[in-house]
Design a protein around this motif. Structure first.
Motif, PDB file in Angstrom:
ATOM      1  N   MET A  12       0.847  -1.192   0.000  1.00 54.62           N
ATOM      2  CA  MET A  12       0.000   0.000   0.000  1.00 54.62           C
ATOM      3  C   MET A  12       0.885   1.245   0.000  1.00 54.62           C
ATOM      4  SD  MET A  12      -3.158   0.883   2.557  1.00 54.62           S
ATOM      5  CE  MET A  12      -2.127   1.036   3.992  1.00 54.62           C
ATOM      6  N   ARG A  13       0.506   2.272  -0.751  1.00 55.98           N
ATOM      7  CA  ARG A  13       1.316   3.473  -0.847  1.00 55.98           C
ATOM      8  C   ARG A  13       1.469   4.115   0.525  1.00 55.98           C
ATOM      9  NH1 ARG A  13      -0.372   5.794  -5.223  1.00 55.98           N
ATOM     10  NH2 ARG A  13      -2.000   4.348  -5.719  1.00 55.98           N
ATOM     11  N   ASN A  14       2.657   4.679   0.805  1.00 56.88           N
ATOM     12  CA  ASN A  14       2.924   5.281   2.103  1.00 56.88           C
ATOM     13  C   ASN A  14       2.415   6.709   2.195  1.00 56.88           C
ATOM     14  OD1 ASN A  14       4.319   3.003   3.066  1.00 56.88           O
ATOM     15  ND2 ASN A  14       6.166   3.619   1.950  1.00 56.88           N
ATOM     16  N   THR A  15       2.268   7.375   1.060  1.00 56.28           N
ATOM     17  CA  THR A  15       1.790   8.750   1.058  1.00 56.28           C
ATOM     18  C   THR A  15       0.594   8.861   0.127  1.00 56.28           C
ATOM     19  OG1 THR A  15       3.342   9.304  -0.717  1.00 56.28           O
ATOM     20  CG2 THR A  15       4.082   9.703   1.527  1.00 56.28           C
ATOM     21  N   PRO A  16      -0.348   9.773   0.426  1.00 54.99           N
ATOM     22  CA  PRO A  16      -1.523   9.910  -0.432  1.00 54.99           C
ATOM     23  C   PRO A  16      -1.150  10.492  -1.783  1.00 54.99           C
ATOM     24  CG  PRO A  16      -1.478  11.637   1.235  1.00 54.99           C
ATOM     25  CD  PRO A  16      -0.361  10.689   1.573  1.00 54.99           C
ATOM     26  N   LEU A  17      -1.950  10.188  -2.793  1.00 60.23           N
ATOM     27  CA  LEU A  17      -1.698  10.759  -4.110  1.00 60.23           C
ATOM     28  C   LEU A  17      -1.792  12.280  -4.077  1.00 60.23           C
ATOM     29  CD1 LEU A  17      -3.503   8.363  -6.590  1.00 60.23           C
ATOM     30  CD2 LEU A  17      -1.106   9.002  -6.640  1.00 60.23           C
ATOM     31  N   LEU A  18      -2.791  12.813  -3.363  1.00 57.53           N
ATOM     32  CA  LEU A  18      -2.958  14.249  -3.259  1.00 57.53           C
ATOM     33  C   LEU A  18      -2.304  14.748  -1.986  1.00 57.53           C
ATOM     34  CD1 LEU A  18      -6.671  14.802  -4.358  1.00 57.53           C
ATOM     35  CD2 LEU A  18      -4.606  14.881  -5.749  1.00 57.53           C
ATOM     36  N   THR A  19      -1.605  15.899  -2.063  1.00 55.21           N
ATOM     37  CA  THR A  19      -0.994  16.461  -0.862  1.00 55.21           C
ATOM     38  C   THR A  19      -2.049  16.923   0.127  1.00 55.21           C
ATOM     39  OG1 THR A  19      -0.855  18.614  -1.983  1.00 55.21           O
ATOM     40  CG2 THR A  19       1.081  17.190  -2.097  1.00 55.21           C
ATOM     41  N   ASP A  39      -3.948   1.301  -5.455  1.00 62.06           N
ATOM     42  CA  ASP A  39      -2.751   0.490  -5.679  1.00 62.06           C
ATOM     43  C   ASP A  39      -3.052  -0.698  -6.576  1.00 62.06           C
ATOM     44  OD1 ASP A  39      -1.022   2.033  -4.229  1.00 62.06           O
ATOM     45  OD2 ASP A  39      -1.181   0.883  -2.386  1.00 62.06           O
ATOM     46  N   GLU A  40      -4.215  -1.325  -6.346  1.00 68.01           N
ATOM     47  CA  GLU A  40      -4.563  -2.501  -7.139  1.00 68.01           C
ATOM     48  C   GLU A  40      -4.801  -2.134  -8.600  1.00 68.01           C
ATOM     49  OE1 GLU A  40      -5.064  -6.483  -7.909  1.00 68.01           O
ATOM     50  OE2 GLU A  40      -4.246  -5.450  -6.155  1.00 68.01           O
ATOM     51  N   SER A  41      -5.421  -0.973  -8.840  1.00 71.41           N
ATOM     52  CA  SER A  41      -5.623  -0.546 -10.227  1.00 71.41           C
ATOM     53  C   SER A  41      -4.285  -0.281 -10.909  1.00 71.41           C
ATOM     54  CB  SER A  41      -6.517   0.697 -10.284  1.00 71.41           C
ATOM     55  OG  SER A  41      -5.852   1.828  -9.742  1.00 71.41           O
ATOM     56  N   ASP A  42      -3.310   0.177 -10.114  1.00 70.88           N
ATOM     57  CA  ASP A  42      -1.990   0.452 -10.668  1.00 70.88           C
ATOM     58  C   ASP A  42      -1.250  -0.828 -11.026  1.00 70.88           C
ATOM     59  OD1 ASP A  42      -0.237   2.491 -11.427  1.00 70.88           O
ATOM     60  OD2 ASP A  42       0.988   2.219  -9.640  1.00 70.88           O
ATOM     61  N   ARG A  43      -1.573  -1.933 -10.352  1.00 72.05           N
ATOM     62  CA  ARG A  43      -0.878  -3.193 -10.594  1.00 72.05           C
ATOM     63  C   ARG A  43      -1.629  -4.121 -11.545  1.00 72.05           C
ATOM     64  NH1 ARG A  43      -0.047  -3.116  -4.868  1.00 72.05           N
ATOM     65  NH2 ARG A  43      -1.825  -4.526  -4.639  1.00 72.05           N
ATOM     66  N   ALA A  89     -10.212  -6.560 -17.228  1.00 75.45           N
ATOM     67  CA  ALA A  89     -11.272  -6.835 -16.255  1.00 75.45           C
ATOM     68  C   ALA A  89     -10.817  -6.493 -14.841  1.00 75.45           C
ATOM     69  CB  ALA A  89     -11.686  -8.308 -16.333  1.00 75.45           C
ATOM     70  N   GLU A  90      -9.593  -6.876 -14.516  1.00 75.95           N
ATOM     71  CA  GLU A  90      -9.036  -6.580 -13.199  1.00 75.95           C
ATOM     72  C   GLU A  90      -8.894  -5.073 -13.004  1.00 75.95           C
ATOM     73  OE1 GLU A  90      -5.008  -7.747 -10.621  1.00 75.95           O
ATOM     74  OE2 GLU A  90      -5.309  -8.507 -12.656  1.00 75.95           O
ATOM     75  N   LEU A  91      -8.461  -4.394 -14.048  1.00 75.49           N
ATOM     76  CA  LEU A  91      -8.292  -2.947 -13.983  1.00 75.49           C
ATOM     77  C   LEU A  91      -9.627  -2.249 -13.773  1.00 75.49           C
ATOM     78  CD1 LEU A  91      -6.539  -0.404 -14.324  1.00 75.49           C
ATOM     79  CD2 LEU A  91      -6.907  -0.597 -16.791  1.00 75.49           C
ATOM     80  N   GLU A  92     -10.633  -2.618 -14.550  1.00 72.29           N
ATOM     81  CA  GLU A  92     -11.936  -1.965 -14.445  1.00 72.29           C
ATOM     82  C   GLU A  92     -12.571  -2.180 -13.076  1.00 72.29           C
ATOM     83  OE1 GLU A  92     -14.245  -3.374 -17.700  1.00 72.29           O
ATOM     84  OE2 GLU A  92     -13.125  -2.228 -19.205  1.00 72.29           O
ATOM     85  N   LEU A  93     -12.424  -3.391 -12.510  1.00 74.03           N
ATOM     86  CA  LEU A  93     -12.962  -3.655 -11.178  1.00 74.03           C
ATOM     87  C   LEU A  93     -12.278  -2.775 -10.135  1.00 74.03           C
ATOM     88  CD1 LEU A  93     -14.619  -5.213  -9.113  1.00 74.03           C
ATOM     89  CD2 LEU A  93     -12.842  -6.983  -9.121  1.00 74.03           C
ATOM     90  N   ALA A  94     -10.952  -2.734 -10.176  1.00 75.70           N
ATOM     91  CA  ALA A  94     -10.216  -1.937  -9.191  1.00 75.70           C
ATOM     92  C   ALA A  94     -10.545  -0.456  -9.335  1.00 75.70           C
ATOM     93  CB  ALA A  94      -8.719  -2.171  -9.350  1.00 75.70           C
ATOM     94  N   GLN A  95     -10.686   0.033 -10.566  1.00 81.13           N
ATOM     95  CA  GLN A  95     -11.004   1.444 -10.776  1.00 81.13           C
ATOM     96  C   GLN A  95     -12.409   1.772 -10.286  1.00 81.13           C
ATOM     97  OE1 GLN A  95     -10.202   1.978 -14.953  1.00 81.13           O
ATOM     98  NE2 GLN A  95      -8.092   2.585 -14.595  1.00 81.13           N
TER      99      GLN A  95
END
Length: 301
Positions: free
Chosen positions: A1-8, A264-268, A273-279
């Motif tokens: 899981m990312r350590n910092t948020p995408l947005l500041t 994170d899952e959408s990024d990986r 199908a996997e991408l659309e579900l995660a998004q």
């Protein structure tokens, strides 16, 4: 899981109309184009051709953002004249391409096209998160649809850029003779547990609220009344040393964790199908987080 948020910082400013929305989008696109242009210029060195592939990536990204600037200006031009110009509050602008990321890449002697494409993916992911928040806060249907359109376009862009990043990754791994398809599993399996914990904390929170506030919490979280009653009947008491004030904080924290997991899952993701579900999960989670934060803040005032 990312350590910092995408947005500041998450958007808390409610965009008031389409003119302001397009003004914000235009500033963001112009800033991105300028940042990418500066990066391309900084990597131009006749005596060092090792950074030429990275420079070409940033030139491509600059051209994409310039096209986005033109498209946003075209959309803004369709507004009525009195609605086409709007002052943008500084607090409403999120820097989607932080200078620190670009500086670190420019200063590195080991910068690669993969790293450049990775920055562009994060840029469009940030745009997706930003506009999803704006849509969640919007009360006007027309404004919400416009924000959702910008969020959806950011997702499409991220998908295209992610493919370029993947190709660059494969090229780098192939050059090193290593497996290009290594993946880190486990995030989505733990998301179900966090969803369950979130649901229980929402039920705890609802138990101490008056009926009107309880209904607002249910609306914010998307939990059905029947489900809440069933969960609430099985809840144990608060942990030793805990207080009711901790419950809302845990609700928001769990909602934040889930948003991070789904992003994170959408990024990986490695297939559509996997991408659309995660998004889809990420989009719903971001909107839920925005509503829960707004609800929690409203109770403090």
């Amino acid at each position: 899981m990312r350590n910092t948020p995408l947005l500041t910082s998450t958007p808390t400013h409610a965009v008031k109309d389409l003119a302001e929305l397009y003004a914000i989008a235009l500033v963001q696109a112009e800033c991105a184009a300028t940042s990418y242009d500066r990066m391309a210029a900084s990597l131009t060195d006749d005596s060092d051709h090792t950074k030429e592939p990275v420079r070409c990536v940033f030139e491509t990204l600059r051209e994409r953002e310039q096209d986005r600037v033109a498209e946003i200006r075209l959309r803004r031009s369709t507004l009525a004249r009195k609605r086409s110009v709007s002052e943008v509050p500084p607090a409403a602008i999120e820097n989607l391409v932080p200078e620190q990321e670009l500086t670190e890449l420019a200063d590195s002697s080991l910068s690669t096209p993969f790293q450049a494409w990775a920055i562009s993916v994060r840029h469009r992911q940030r745009a997706f998160v930003f506009w999803t928040y704006v849509a969640a806060y919007a009360t006007d249907p027309e404004l919400r649809i416009a924000a959702e359109t910008l969020a959806r376009e950011a997702l499409t862009d991220a998908d295209l850029l992610r493919r370029e990043r993947r190709l660059a990754w494969r090229a780098e791994r192939a050059a090193k003779g290593t497996d290009a398809d290594e993946r880190n599993f486990g995030e989505m399996s733990s998301a179900a547990l966090i969803e369950s914990l979130l649901l229980k904390e929402i039920a705890r929170w609802a138990q101490v609220l008056m009926p009107p506030e309880r209904e607002r919490l249910l609306s914010s979280s998307g939990v059905a009344t029947a489900d809440l009653a069933a969960i609430g009947a099985e809840l144990p008491g608060l942990p030793d040393g805990d207080t009711p004030a901790e419950v809302p904080r845990r609700v928001v924290r769990y909602a934040e964790q889930l948003t991070s997991m789904y992003l994170d899952e959408s990024d990986r993701a490695t297939d559509q199908a996997e991408l659309e579900l995660a998004q889809t999960l990420a989009s719903s989670s971001i909107a839920r987080l925005a509503r829960l934060r707004a609800f929690a803040n409203s109770l403090r005032h």
